[in-house]
Structures are given as structure tokens and as C-alpha cells.
Scaffold this motif. Sequence first.
Motif, mmCIF file in Angstrom:
data_model
loop_
_atom_site.group_PDB
_atom_site.id
_atom_site.type_symbol
_atom_site.label_atom_id
_atom_site.label_comp_id
_atom_site.label_asym_id
_atom_site.label_seq_id
_atom_site.Cartn_x
_atom_site.Cartn_y
_atom_site.Cartn_z
ATOM 1 N N GLY A 1 59.583 -49.866 59.284
ATOM 2 C CA GLY A 1 59.759 -51.276 59.647
ATOM 3 C C GLY A 1 61.153 -51.790 59.344
ATOM 4 N N TYR A 2 61.206 -52.869 58.591
ATOM 5 C CA TYR A 2 62.505 -53.430 58.200
ATOM 6 C C TYR A 2 63.002 -52.852 56.867
ATOM 7 N N GLY A 3 62.188 -51.974 56.257
ATOM 8 C CA GLY A 3 62.626 -51.365 54.991
ATOM 9 C C GLY A 3 62.699 -52.358 53.848
ATOM 10 N N ILE A 4 61.774 -53.329 53.880
ATOM 11 C CA ILE A 4 61.804 -54.410 52.874
ATOM 12 C C ILE A 4 60.657 -54.231 51.883
ATOM 13 N N GLU A 5 60.956 -54.478 50.624
ATOM 14 C CA GLU A 5 59.904 -54.486 49.615
ATOM 15 C C GLU A 5 60.023 -55.797 48.843
ATOM 16 N N ALA A 6 59.203 -56.736 49.247
ATOM 17 C CA ALA A 6 59.284 -58.063 48.615
ATOM 18 C C ALA A 6 57.870 -58.591 48.390
ATOM 19 N N ASN A 7 57.784 -59.636 47.615
ATOM 20 C CA ASN A 7 56.478 -60.274 47.398
ATOM 21 C C ASN A 7 55.946 -60.787 48.714
ATOM 22 N N GLY A 8 54.753 -60.371 49.076
ATOM 23 C CA GLY A 8 54.161 -60.883 50.305
ATOM 24 C C GLY A 8 54.555 -60.126 51.559
ATOM 25 N N TYR A 9 55.624 -59.328 51.474
ATOM 26 C CA TYR A 9 56.000 -58.511 52.636
ATOM 27 C C TYR A 9 56.552 -57.179 52.150
ATOM 28 N N ASN A 10 55.779 -56.104 52.368
ATOM 29 C CA ASN A 10 56.190 -54.811 51.822
ATOM 30 C C ASN A 10 55.994 -53.705 52.858
ATOM 31 N N ASP A 11 57.125 -53.201 53.378
ATOM 32 C CA ASP A 11 57.052 -52.127 54.379
ATOM 33 C C ASP A 11 56.593 -50.805 53.785
ATOM 34 N N TYR A 12 56.697 -50.665 52.475
ATOM 35 C CA TYR A 12 56.392 -49.381 51.845
ATOM 36 C C TYR A 12 54.969 -49.315 51.273
ATOM 37 N N LYS A 13 54.205 -50.391 51.461
ATOM 38 C CA LYS A 13 52.900 -50.509 50.813
ATOM 39 C C LYS A 13 52.006 -49.281 51.072
ATOM 40 N N ASP A 14 51.848 -48.912 52.331
ATOM 41 C CA ASP A 14 50.966 -47.776 52.654
ATOM 42 C C ASP A 14 51.741 -46.597 53.229
ATOM 43 N N LEU A 15 52.972 -46.425 52.756
ATOM 44 C CA LEU A 15 53.840 -45.421 53.372
ATOM 45 C C LEU A 15 54.422 -44.484 52.319
ATOM 46 N N ASP A 16 54.268 -43.179 52.560
ATOM 47 C CA ASP A 16 54.884 -42.197 51.657
ATOM 48 C C ASP A 16 56.153 -41.676 52.321
ATOM 49 N N VAL A 17 57.292 -41.950 51.708
ATOM 50 C CA VAL A 17 58.562 -41.529 52.321
ATOM 51 C C VAL A 17 59.240 -40.425 51.514
ATOM 52 N N THR A 18 58.524 -39.869 50.543
ATOM 53 C CA THR A 18 59.131 -38.866 49.672
ATOM 54 C C THR A 18 59.726 -37.699 50.473
ATOM 55 N N GLY A 19 60.997 -37.446 50.252
ATOM 56 C CA GLY A 19 61.669 -36.319 50.900
ATOM 57 C C GLY A 19 61.917 -36.520 52.390
ATOM 58 N N LYS A 20 61.660 -37.716 52.888
ATOM 59 C CA LYS A 20 61.773 -37.939 54.332
ATOM 60 C C LYS A 20 63.006 -38.762 54.698
ATOM 61 N N ALA A 21 63.297 -38.756 55.995
ATOM 62 C CA ALA A 21 64.314 -39.653 56.530
ATOM 63 C C ALA A 21 63.608 -40.916 56.991
ATOM 64 N N VAL A 22 63.996 -42.066 56.447
ATOM 65 C CA VAL A 22 63.346 -43.307 56.890
ATOM 66 C C VAL A 22 64.197 -43.967 57.970
ATOM 67 N N VAL A 23 63.495 -44.449 58.977
ATOM 68 C CA VAL A 23 64.172 -45.171 60.064
ATOM 69 C C VAL A 23 63.780 -46.631 59.929
ATOM 70 N N ILE A 24 64.768 -47.486 59.678
ATOM 71 C CA ILE A 24 64.443 -48.901 59.463
ATOM 72 C C ILE A 24 65.297 -49.796 60.362
ATOM 73 N N LEU A 25 64.803 -50.974 60.566
ATOM 74 C CA LEU A 25 65.489 -51.939 61.427
ATOM 75 C C LEU A 25 66.413 -52.817 60.591
ATOM 76 N N GLU A 26 67.523 -53.184 61.176
ATOM 77 C CA GLU A 26 68.412 -54.142 60.518
ATOM 78 C C GLU A 26 67.754 -55.516 60.517
ATOM 79 N N GLY A 27 68.078 -56.314 59.527
ATOM 80 C CA GLY A 27 67.585 -57.680 59.503
ATOM 81 C C GLY A 27 66.210 -57.793 58.864
ATOM 82 N N GLU A 28 65.487 -58.867 59.169
ATOM 83 C CA GLU A 28 64.180 -59.107 58.554
ATOM 84 C C GLU A 28 63.309 -59.872 59.541
ATOM 85 N N PRO A 29 62.002 -59.816 59.322
ATOM 86 C CA PRO A 29 61.110 -60.445 60.312
ATOM 87 C C PRO A 29 61.120 -61.974 60.250
#
Length: 530
Positions: A135-163
Motif C-alpha cells: 500500500g502506502y507503506g504507512i504504520e500509524a495509529n488507525g492506519y497500518n499497511d503492515y498489519k496483516d503483511l509479512d515482508v521479511t526478506g522481501k522487496a516491498v512495493v509502496i506508493l508515494e504519499g498517503e491516502p
Amino acid sequence: MTKYLLSGLLLLAFSQLHAQDTATKYAETITPADLKKHLVIIASDSLEGRDTGSEGQKKAADYVSKHFEMYGLTPIATDSAGTKSYYQPYDLYQKTWGDVFVKADGRKFAFNEDFYLNGLLNTDGEVSASAVFAGYGIEANGYNDYKDLDVTGKAVVILEGEPKDRSGRYYVNDSDQMSSWSGPQSWQKKAAAAMTKGAKYVFMVSEKEGKEFEQLVKQRGIMARRMNGMSMKPIQESLSNMAVFTVSKEVGAALLRTSPKKLSGLQQDINKKGQPVAKGPIGTVSLKAERKSETIGTENVAGFMEGTDKKDEVVVISAHLDHIGISPDGQINNGADDDGSGTVSLLELAQAFSQAKAEGNGPRRSILFLNVTGEEKGLFGSEFYAENPLLPLANTVVNLNIDMIGRVDKEHAEDPKYVYLIGSDKLSSELHAISEAANEAHVGYKLDYTFNDPKDPNRFYYRSDHYNFAKKGIPVIFYFTGVHEDYHRPGDDVEKIMFDKQAPIVKLVFYTAWELANREERIKVDSNKE
Ligand SMILES: [Zn+2]
């Protein structure tokens, strides 16, 4: 007053007059036509902007040294083969990007075209990873792109900006104010978040598209090349924990084996719901990012004229040979003014003094004509000379340095008969007086001391090669006619050089050097002004 004294004074006055006639005879050999004859070669496209250590710079060095030889100057440096030479070689070091690419979905993408890099990375050859959409690669209160995502050892593709929703409300802040997950420095925050989650590589999909993205990548390429600075010592650079690849939407989609349109659709979904996508597309990526070390061989060019009865003392006249080369867009920066004008002045001065010497009027002190390189990269050639002098610095009486004297700046558009002098009074009041007298007797230009003021924000005293002499306590004068719209640009061409305006300045340097080389007493260092 006695008769003897009177006649003695007359004799003295006569001999001074005669000496001046002699100087004038040789000063007159410095002509606009000769300056131009040299500069059309030094500033021609075939020398490709004389970038430090480049083939074009070496062609210029060859031209200057051949003329030094023609003028009967002596080679006193030692070249790499150990023989006496006009060349004083030295090495510069640089780190640059080597092979850098991204491969995804069967395609290979090009560095500084399809993507650019924030931060320095050095992969061990070509490496691969699976790619996930975060997603946007954001980890904040109320909005967390990483909540259900395991990115260990991976290349993450994220969008610039925020929703944000349709009304312009940003979800993260729950207001119309952007959060720190947006903006030019947000890539660092997003990279840090991804790294904490164990991601290996970060790919940021740029908000810019089409022409706008092309423009951005081009600028970033120029910036990256500028950051590849040169140094006198081998460089140890610190690599980032995580570099960020900023990619076009095209590349972003390929990384996730989807289409740019579908990727845009995902972004719209997030913006509509204010929720990360539950399950995003995945793909794989191979990439290579290589930092390499380069050694750049360059050379100062020095021609020596031995003096007569005071030959152990030396006057150094300098200018810089190199310039900034070719721009990333392919245009050649010919550096006709910077510092072609100084280089051809040096040739004319060498020729004038050698004619004087050939006719038995050679200088009492020795003169070193010094055409340095590395100026544009950090005054390296003059620094190298000052650390490895060809003649003892203790016997070096003065440095007269010429850098850009062929044009007229805005301030003097109406009155081109001027030159900025910088440094003349800083270490020696005698030097200042000699320079003023030479101008008054022979040239009559306006000597402008604007840039000699220590409060002047340009700080030109510290910005050309003379400063490496001044640092060692050697009095200097820096001759300069100011900056103009073509400074360090492809428009600094020979057609714009005002040779009629330049020649009198070269004569001023000549008369000043003549006096400094021939006077009975070496000038004294009697002050130390800022
Ligand atoms: Zn310059």
C-alpha cells in the motif's frame, strides 16, 4: 643639492624610464588576436569541456606544454616515467555508480530512466527477492499497511504519499493536513518502517507520471553525478542500511506482475475505504546496484623560466586548465571564460617573458608558469602543488592567479574597463602598491575591490587556486571579471569573450609580474588580513 646627487637622480629616473620602455616593448606582444588564436583551440568542442582527467583535458595539457616548449621554458616536474617533464601528474579518486538495473516481469529497467535511487547501495552482484505490495507503506495509529503483511526478506512495493478521501481529508491525521508520511523526506520514514518489518528492498512508486517523471529522473541523475565528488585520497563511503528505489508506475506494476491500470485501481480502493488492501498482488524482482571506485589521473602543467641574479626566488603565475566537461544532456561546456581565458593569458605571458629573455632582458627572479587541473573539483591541482612544490615555497615570492577575465558582469555592463582584484593587500601592502602603480602607469583600468571585502558573501578569496598559496603565507593577487549568465553552462563560448577588454588585464599581470621579478627587494609579507 649637489650636482652629483642631481645627476644621480636623473640617471636613476632615466634608467627607470628605460626599464619601463623595455617592459612595454614585451607587454605589447600580448594582443587580443593572439589570445583568441589560443582560445579557439582551448575552448573548442573537440576538447569536450576539458573535464578533469578526461581526454579533452589531456589535449589541452598537450597544447599548453608544446607552447611552453616553443617558448623555451624548462620542464622541472617529473612525470610518471621518472623523466623531466612539463607535467606534474597526480591522482584523484572518485566513487561512482557502476552497473545498476532492475528486472521484473521479464523486462529490464534502466537506472536514471525508469528509476532512481535514494541512498547508496552496493549489492553483491545480481540479487533476487519476492516482491509484495504494501500500500502506502504507512504504520500509524488507525492506519497500518503492515498489519496483516509479512515482508521479511522481501522487496516491498509502496506508493508515494498517503491516502485521502474525495473531500481531501487525510486518513492518517483525520484532517485536511498532510502527515509526515507525505512530502519530499517521507521516503526515509517509509524506508525505516519497512526495514523494521524486515524488508530487504524498498520500491517507491512515484506520484509523478509521464513527462513529469522523466523530468524528475533526469534531475536526480544530475544530482547523483554531482554527489560523486572527487577527492585527493581514496574514498570510504558509508552505504545506507536501506536504499530506496523510486520507480515509475510502469516499473511498480511490473514488480507486482500487474498492469499500471490495476495498480491505480488498488490505490483508488485504498483512498475510497481508508483501509489497506487485504491481499495485494505479488511478484519477483532481480536487481543489481554497484558502487565502484575510480582513479583519475590528471596533471598540472608547469613551465619554468630561470631568473638571472635572483634566480632562487620565484614568481608563480597560474590559471586552471580544466573545466566541467559535458553536461548530462550531452551539451559541451567549453569554459572559454572559465578558465580558458586564464590559460591563454598564461601562454601570452610566457611568450612575452621568453621574448624578453631571448633578447637579454630576462627577469632577475625566476618565473613559474603553472596551469593547474582539478580546480573545478575542489582546487586539487593547486593543493597538490602546494603540498608537492616544484620549487621551495619559502622562496616563492608571490602567486598571481587568473581565473575568468574574458567577460563583463552585470555591474559593469556600461563600463567594461575594470577588473576585480582579490587578495592583493591581504598579506603584503607592497604587493598592493605595486599592482596599483602598474595599473596607473600602463593600463588605467578600474581596479574593483568589491570581492576583496571579507564580508562579501561570495568569498572568492577562498574559491580559486591562489588560496592554496595564500594558506602557505604567500602573497597573492586573484584577477577576475566576475560571474555571468553562462557561468558553468554550455554558453561559456569563445564568441562571447571580449579579447579587447581582456588584453589590458593580461598586460596588468605582465607589468606587475615584471616589477615583482625585477625589483631589488623581494616583497615583504607584512600583514595577515582576513
Ligand atoms: Zn575557474
